[in-house]
Design an enzyme around this catalytic site. Structure first.
Site, PDB file in Angstrom:
ATOM      1  N   HIS A   5       0.850  -1.186   0.000  1.00  0.00           N
ATOM      2  CA  HIS A   5       0.000   0.000   0.000  1.00  0.00           C
ATOM      3  C   HIS A   5       0.892   1.245   0.000  1.00  0.00           C
ATOM      4  CE1 HIS A   5      -3.981  -1.981   1.533  1.00  0.00           C
ATOM      5  NE2 HIS A   5      -3.490  -2.547   0.458  1.00  0.00           N
TER       6      HIS A   5
ATOM      7  N   GLU B 132       1.085   3.897   1.933  1.00  0.00           N
ATOM      8  CA  GLU B 132       1.692   4.281   3.210  1.00  0.00           C
ATOM      9  C   GLU B 132       2.855   3.350   3.530  1.00  0.00           C
ATOM     10  OE1 GLU B 132      -1.407   3.500   2.500  1.00  0.00           O
ATOM     11  OE2 GLU B 132      -2.843   4.363   3.907  1.00  0.00           O
TER      12      GLU B 132
ATOM     13  N   CYS C 244      -2.304  -0.573   7.177  1.00  0.00           N
ATOM     14  CA  CYS C 244      -1.459   0.619   7.123  1.00  0.00           C
ATOM     15  C   CYS C 244      -1.528   1.396   8.429  1.00  0.00           C
ATOM     16  CB  CYS C 244      -1.891   1.507   5.966  1.00  0.00           C
ATOM     17  SG  CYS C 244      -1.472   0.752   4.398  1.00  0.00           S
TER      18      CYS C 244
ATOM     19  N   THR D 133     -16.882 -13.452 -30.649  1.00  0.00           N
ATOM     20  CA  THR D 133     -15.425 -13.314 -30.741  1.00  0.00           C
ATOM     21  C   THR D 133     -14.756 -14.681 -30.724  1.00  0.00           C
ATOM     22  OG1 THR D 133     -15.490 -11.138 -29.693  1.00  0.00           O
ATOM     23  CG2 THR D 133     -13.409 -12.319 -29.567  1.00  0.00           C
TER      24      THR D 133
ATOM     25  N   GLU E 240     -12.831  -7.660 -23.349  1.00  0.00           N
ATOM     26  CA  GLU E 240     -12.023  -7.552 -24.570  1.00  0.00           C
ATOM     27  C   GLU E 240     -12.858  -7.487 -25.841  1.00  0.00           C
ATOM     28  OE1 GLU E 240      -8.405  -9.110 -25.308  1.00  0.00           O
ATOM     29  OE2 GLU E 240      -7.702  -9.110 -23.239  1.00  0.00           O
TER      30      GLU E 240
ATOM     31  N   GLY F 257     -16.384  -8.910 -28.377  1.00  0.00           N
ATOM     32  CA  GLY F 257     -16.363  -7.951 -29.457  1.00  0.00           C
ATOM     33  C   GLY F 257     -17.317  -6.788 -29.238  1.00  0.00           C
TER      34      GLY F 257
ATOM     35  N   ALA G 177     -18.824  -5.159 -25.753  1.00  0.00           N
ATOM     36  CA  ALA G 177     -18.370  -3.812 -25.382  1.00  0.00           C
ATOM     37  C   ALA G 177     -19.566  -2.872 -25.275  1.00  0.00           C
ATOM     38  CB  ALA G 177     -17.373  -3.293 -26.425  1.00  0.00           C
TER      39      ALA G 177
END
Lengths: 380, 380
Positions: free
Chosen positions: B68, B70, B115, B231, B306, B308, B312
């Site tokens: 992280h 910090e 942290c 695809t 990814e 097609g 998307a």
């Protein structure tokens, strides 16, 4: 054949090749050339070197009506001589100096004087040039200088790769010249998915103020702006080049509308001034021929094509686009009018490829919220 | 109400505000955060300052499984202390130092320790954080530190604009978390006119090797890769993350196919390994829900979509895309399949707007012959 003279020329060319290798001046001259802008004139860069290969001055051509690269470099050289920054001494004075220029110095008086004469007046002993000037009006500078006792090296003899780069730098400009037509800049302003209007026809504004300002800068350099009748009917553009505060710049391009439909009497493109032309044709070759022949009442060496899609597509399909400024807004529409229509490309390998063009502001710019791509068709 | 305590807190917050104003540490922490990559975890940056406001160490979170911000800053601080580059003196020792961090320090043990504990162990007296941690598992770091005597300032109390910027930095990540779904990266590889295949279906390769290498880097960070059945049927991708020489990287994402059609028995996506899932749905919400619920047999906090085009488009239309890597080849096709289909947008004002995302490699990259744009949906 005079063998002695040939051997002397070969020795001299070896010295010229050594100069380029040692000083990197060829690359520097190409870099300087890229500071210019494309349009009516080719990109040219020049570097002046002293006898030790130290750079004394650099110049580039900034576009039509401004000093040629050699003149700009010599002006810088003279300024430095006057200021005492450079002090010639025996063995390292102008006759011992060289000018390396990407294009053969011109030998004619256009808007500026011949560069061959400027080099001769400056007394610079050696001239190395990259590409030969093949235009009818400007060629002959190398021969003119050689006849006056300057040592002149053609890039092909001393650094063929560099000479090739110098020719590539202006390959589209040279092709347009050879073809007797103006240099053509295509302007595209589109979304990420390549659209110039939404489904309902709304298109103002896809790109933001900074992108529009940049394209007005290109407009102001062009001799003529071409749009289609469709764009006139839909957008009613004025096609004037304007400053940031909306005032017309001093130099205005000829406003050309192409297409078979009528242009309305009240269309803004007719403008208050006379510099307007309607060409009733869809053939981009015909438009360029008419403009090159002076039909617009002025010399047109640089045309900016602003659209719409049919006009852009016609110029692209005819391989008449020499440079593209593509402004792209970070926006997806998913539907609407595309920037480019049928190019006769059915398979990927036949796509129209471009190279990034680093001339001027660079090839990839962030302009406010938009990105501009500067492209040149890949040479075949 | 204890008026004395309230007045003390106000005085203390004025001191915290002064610290940020004087040192510019808020901006530095944001800049550090942008060096990270988006995905399963938020971007976080941290700066450690001494009593005079001098920067002692800077850190950022480099993505899931890495330290992280910090912890990274404290590790740098300890290295410098060990090397003797920093020497605490009375009045300028850890208790007098501050850590400025864009996100509230976490209070839970994930792949790395809390942290809050790291800051406490380092003995840093003052903590200024930008955005509050609102996740159920990590919240409470500020309270934990305050209870142990640290002076803790929330950004909203000391620098509301900065706190706002800190929240905006991860607004999509926070929204995905609040929604109980993975962070979604959309990958688009297209031509200048937004096409992913030519008219005859040819699509390999539109973008070049460097762009593909970059997208494999994103793939290797994702927990799952999603493609549509279309695809799989057309491209038969393997969906493995591969190195430059084609070898699979150690960590492999889950391979997810969505859609109602069958996946052929010989499809490469089924792979030699078991990390494959076919979800018979076209609904992106359903896909993300199934993955968040652990149906793939692993924790999925980051999904890369990814394609097609249908997939998307479905993710974009449902506002389920948190980040876009758009790879664009300098090529025009003029016809063929578009990267994005109908988004239900009919007028320009309704277009899907994006901001450039400077996180990681930057927002606009030249990758070999291509340009990559890194985008984040504009928040409404």
């Amino acid at each position: 054949m005079n063998h002695g003279a040939a051997a002397g020329a070969a020795r001299s060319d070896r010295a010229g090749a050594g100069l380029l290798r040692r000083t990197d001046a060829g690359r520097r001259a190409l870099e300087a050339a890229l500071r210019g802008v494309r349009g009516a004139n080719p990109l040219v860069g020049a570097v002046v070197l002293d006898a030790h290969g130290t750079v004394l001055a650099t110049g580039h051509h900034g576009g039509a009506g401004t000093a040629h690269a050699e003149a700009a470099a010599i002006a810088e050289l003279e300024r430095r001589l006057d200021a005492g920054e450079i002090a010639p001494v025996p063995g390292n004075e102008p006759a011992d100096w060289s000018i390396v220029v990407t294009l053969e110095p011109c030998n004619h008086t256009g808007r500026t004087g011949p560069c061959s004469h400027a080099i001769h007046r400056a007394g610079i002993g050696t001239v190395v040039f990259g590409a030969a000037d093949t235009t009818a009006e400007a060629a002959g500078g190398a021969a003119w200088l050689a006849a006056r006792g300057h040592t002149v090296h053609a890039g092909d003899a001393v650094a063929p790769d560099w000479a090739h780069s110098c020719r590539r730098l202006n390959h589209r400009w040279a092709a347009a010249r050879a073809d007797g037509r103006p240099f053509v800049t295509l302007h595209l302003a589109q979304t990420l998915d390549g659209r110039i209007a939404a489904e309902d026809g709304t298109s103002q504004w896809i790109t933001g103020a900074e992108a529009r300002r940049h394209s007005h800068g290109v407009r102001a350099r062009a001799d003529a702006i071409v749009v289609g009748t469709g764009t006139v009917l839909v957008d009613d553009p004025r096609l004037t080049a304007r400053t940031d505060d909306g005032r017309a710049t001093d130099r205005q391009p000829l406003r050309v509308v192409m297409g078979e439909r009528d242009v309305p009497a009240a269309a803004a493109v007719r403008g208050p001034s006379e510099e307007y032309l309607h060409l009733r044709t869809r053939d981009p070759r015909r438009v360029l021929r008419v403009l090159a022949d002076g039909a617009g009442g002025r010399t047109v060496d640089h045309v900016m094509v602003e659209g719409g899609a049919s006009v852009a597509t016609a110029f692209l399909a005819a391989d008449l686009v020499d440079e593209v400024w593509l402004y792209q807004a970070p926006l997806l529409l998913g539907a609407g009018r595309g920037a480019v229509g049928d190019l006769g490309v059915s398979t990927l390998a036949d796509g129209r490829r471009f190279d990034y063009d680093d001339a001027g502001d660079g090839a990839v710019l962030r302009l406010g919220g938009d990105v501009a791509l500067h492209l040149v068709p890949t040479s075949k």
